[in-house]
Motif scaffolding. Structure first.
Motif, PDB file in Angstrom:
ATOM      1  N   GLY A  33      61.338 -12.140 -16.400  1.00 26.46           N
ATOM      2  CA  GLY A  33      60.761 -11.844 -16.936  1.00 26.46           C
ATOM      3  C   GLY A  33      60.430 -11.578 -18.456  1.00 26.46           C
ATOM      4  N   ALA A  34      61.003  -9.981 -18.265  1.00 31.41           N
ATOM      5  CA  ALA A  34      60.608  -9.609 -19.415  1.00 31.41           C
ATOM      6  C   ALA A  34      62.142  -9.784 -20.991  1.00 31.41           C
ATOM      7  CB  ALA A  34      61.597  -7.838 -19.012  1.00 31.41           C
ATOM      8  N   LEU A  35      61.178  -9.696 -22.097  1.00 30.98           N
ATOM      9  CA  LEU A  35      61.350 -10.102 -23.156  1.00 30.98           C
ATOM     10  C   LEU A  35      62.268  -8.749 -23.721  1.00 30.98           C
ATOM     11  CD1 LEU A  35      58.484 -11.100 -24.787  1.00 30.98           C
ATOM     12  CD2 LEU A  35      60.808 -12.520 -25.109  1.00 30.98           C
ATOM     13  N   ALA A  36      64.071  -9.291 -22.934  1.00 28.51           N
ATOM     14  CA  ALA A  36      65.241  -8.064 -23.396  1.00 28.51           C
ATOM     15  C   ALA A  36      66.128  -8.729 -25.050  1.00 28.51           C
ATOM     16  CB  ALA A  36      66.460  -8.317 -22.357  1.00 28.51           C
ATOM     17  N   VAL A  37      65.583  -7.190 -25.496  1.00 25.27           N
ATOM     18  CA  VAL A  37      66.648  -7.484 -26.967  1.00 25.27           C
ATOM     19  C   VAL A  37      68.280  -7.439 -26.620  1.00 25.27           C
ATOM     20  CG1 VAL A  37      66.315  -6.679 -29.049  1.00 25.27           C
ATOM     21  CG2 VAL A  37      64.709  -6.368 -28.102  1.00 25.27           C
ATOM     22  N   MET A  38      69.004  -8.641 -26.840  1.00 26.85           N
ATOM     23  CA  MET A  38      70.225  -8.738 -26.821  1.00 26.85           C
ATOM     24  C   MET A  38      70.435  -9.953 -27.564  1.00 26.85           C
ATOM     25  SD  MET A  38      72.754  -8.335 -23.824  1.00 26.85           S
ATOM     26  CE  MET A  38      72.422  -6.296 -23.415  1.00 26.85           C
ATOM     27  N   PHE A  75      60.610  -6.017 -26.339  1.00 26.70           N
ATOM     28  CA  PHE A  75      60.984  -6.363 -27.590  1.00 26.70           C
ATOM     29  C   PHE A  75      59.517  -5.426 -28.408  1.00 26.70           C
ATOM     30  CE2 PHE A  75      57.620  -9.182 -29.748  1.00 26.70           C
ATOM     31  CZ  PHE A  75      58.042 -10.010 -31.623  1.00 26.70           C
ATOM     32  N   GLU A  76      58.721  -5.151 -27.229  1.00 26.30           N
ATOM     33  CA  GLU A  76      57.235  -4.308 -27.462  1.00 26.30           C
ATOM     34  C   GLU A  76      57.786  -3.409 -27.962  1.00 26.30           C
ATOM     35  OE1 GLU A  76      54.211  -5.521 -25.335  1.00 26.30           O
ATOM     36  OE2 GLU A  76      54.669  -6.602 -23.868  1.00 26.30           O
ATOM     37  N   LEU A 104      50.173 -13.288 -29.502  1.00 29.51           N
ATOM     38  CA  LEU A 104      48.842 -14.021 -29.147  1.00 29.51           C
ATOM     39  C   LEU A 104      48.033 -12.371 -28.654  1.00 29.51           C
ATOM     40  CD1 LEU A 104      49.203 -17.290 -27.160  1.00 29.51           C
ATOM     41  CD2 LEU A 104      47.950 -16.834 -30.034  1.00 29.51           C
ATOM     42  N   ARG A 105      48.360 -11.694 -27.911  1.00 26.03           N
ATOM     43  CA  ARG A 105      47.982 -10.514 -27.240  1.00 26.03           C
ATOM     44  C   ARG A 105      48.243  -8.962 -28.523  1.00 26.03           C
ATOM     45  NH1 ARG A 105      51.025  -6.484 -24.436  1.00 26.03           N
ATOM     46  NH2 ARG A 105      52.190  -8.140 -23.762  1.00 26.03           N
ATOM     47  N   ARG A 106      48.993  -9.452 -28.798  1.00 23.58           N
ATOM     48  CA  ARG A 106      49.212  -7.926 -30.210  1.00 23.58           C
ATOM     49  C   ARG A 106      48.432  -8.102 -31.200  1.00 23.58           C
ATOM     50  NH1 ARG A 106      52.968  -3.439 -28.434  1.00 23.58           N
ATOM     51  NH2 ARG A 106      52.813  -2.709 -30.697  1.00 23.58           N
ATOM     52  N   ASP A 107      48.391  -9.811 -31.830  1.00 23.29           N
ATOM     53  CA  ASP A 107      48.660 -10.387 -33.102  1.00 23.29           C
ATOM     54  C   ASP A 107      49.095  -9.690 -34.248  1.00 23.29           C
ATOM     55  OD1 ASP A 107      46.430 -11.557 -34.744  1.00 23.29           O
ATOM     56  OD2 ASP A 107      45.454  -9.868 -35.437  1.00 23.29           O
TER      57      ASP A 107
END
Length: 216
Positions: A33-38, A75-76, A104-107
């Motif tokens: 479930g991680a947002l991998a950048v690829m 992503f983060e 949403l969490r990081r606005d």
């Protein structure tokens, strides 16, 4: 990706240092479930590994070399590594919900614009993140592409400049949609982008912007 390993922190830092208006990146969900950048759904082309991202955990992705010793970022990490605005492309619809949670969490509504080839992904992120700016992408399209963008609430279209014509641009502008051309990697393509009156262009070579001021 024209000058640094694609979708890596190194490439994003280069783009920011070159003074680009925004950084475009691509998102897939890992097995955990991680947002991998690829860009691709498989790791074969841009790393020394093989197989689909969805079948690999983040830890397994971290073991891969994404070029010049760079690792596959999430992503983060990109958000923390650069300050530039970001256009995040959802490569599979499943990533929309995970991206929405981070936004949403990081606005991030003011900093992150979300794009996708998938109409349903654009519609979903708009529903999950009030006020988010969205972009519908298309490589080949029919006469309904402007209507499709309006239907999912997109503010812009990102279209393949090799197939883009003035009629489509004017139709989009008539509906208050911005038009971005991709990929603009040559001076001829930059001249075309300007001739078509595009609102923006995506490039693999940040330096084209500086050179284009004098030759395009």
């Amino acid at each position: 990706m024209g000058v640094e390993p694609e979708n890596t922190l190194r490439s994003f830092a280069h783009a920011e240092q070159a003074g680009m208006d925004a950084i475009e990146l691509d998102l897939h969900l890992s097995k955990d479930g991680a947002l991998a950048v690829m860009h691709d759904a498989v790791v074969d082309r841009t790393t020394d590994g093989k197989g689909p991202i969805v079948e690999k955990t983040l830890a397994e992705l971290r073991e891969l070399d994404a070029g010049q010793g760079e690792r596959v970022p999430v992503f983060e990490e990109v958000l923390d590594a650069v300050a530039a605005p970001i256009q995040a492309e959802i490569k599979d619809v499943a990533a929309a919900r995970a991206l929405a949670e981070v936004m949403l969490r990081r606005d991030l509504v003011g900093r992150v614009e979300v794009s996708s080839f998938h109409d349903e992904a654009v519609a979903e992120i708009a529903q999950l993140v009030p006020g988010v700016r969205t972009v519908l992408i298309a490589s080949r399209w029919g006469g309904d592409v402007v209507a499709r963008a309006k239907a999912v609430g997109a503010a812009a279209l990102a279209l393949n400049i090799r197939r883009l014509d003035l009629e489509t641009v004017e139709q989009a502008h008539g509906e208050d949609l911005k038009v971005i051309g991709w990929v603009v990697n040559t001076q001829d393509q930059l001249r075309l982008a300007r001739a078509l009156g595009l609102d923006g262009a995506t490039t693999d070579f940040p330096e084209i912007r500086r050179a284009g001021r004098f030759t395009a």
